[in-house]
Design an enzyme around this catalytic site. Sequence first.
Site: not given
Length: 271
Positions: A112, A173, A199-200, A221-222
């Site tokens: 990635k 995040g 993301a997001g 992830n977050t």
Amino acid sequence: MNAPVEAPLAASADGLRIGEAVYASRLLVGTGKYRNLDETARALDASGADIVTVAIRRTPLTGDNGERGLLDVLPAGRYTLLPNSAGCYSADDAVRTLRLARELLDGHALVKLEVLGDQKTLFPNMPETLRAAETLIRDGFQVMVYCSDDPIQARVLEQMGCVAVMPLASLIGSGMGILNPWNLKIIIAEAKVPVIVDAGIGTASDAAVAMELGCDGVLMNTAIAHARDPVRMAGAMKQAVSAGRNAFLAGRMERVPYRAVASSPTGGLIT
């Protein structure tokens, strides 16, 4: 060091195809930000993910001085590791990092690519991303690429030979969810490679919306690691991705603004 082998072809006809491999799960998850490695392992298991991404510059893969590393808590052969270039702000740094990942993981080609623009927004630096992608593809890498939600940039990356484009839903995040579904729909309509929102994502409904739009997968992830109960949230994300995909395949009803439509038959009423 041996990396987890690629997942076998998914039994489901609706598997996620990336390059030559097919994966049963359309949820991809990160391995950072958890309280400890045990929680990481339990959350990954609850997510049902086949692909887990690892920040090569930040995450120790094996232990040292008696401490455990990531590979020490993951079942051998269970996951496909997706090394990423998180923390890189130039094409040269990203290429160097992913070449190192290939060495560490015994020739692992699937990566990635991330090239960030600044430390405040972590928005992708697209000129540097394009330059790095060109080099990596020429070197034989299978490149999944974090990018802006610009349909033109996504098209260029696909034409270069990237195996998946990964437009951000919102800032890394931030948990803000999908801020521009219209751009994503354009990218999805034109792409011949998987479109994976990256993301997001903040909660399960964000993941479901991404899949209902027609995205091929979601990476997060977050949203899991920073939940009050990461393991439970991982399970929720698994269900959301599955539900969103099924809703997309089923085809939602037509929107009928400003007019109610009875849900029961109107003929043959008792008078």
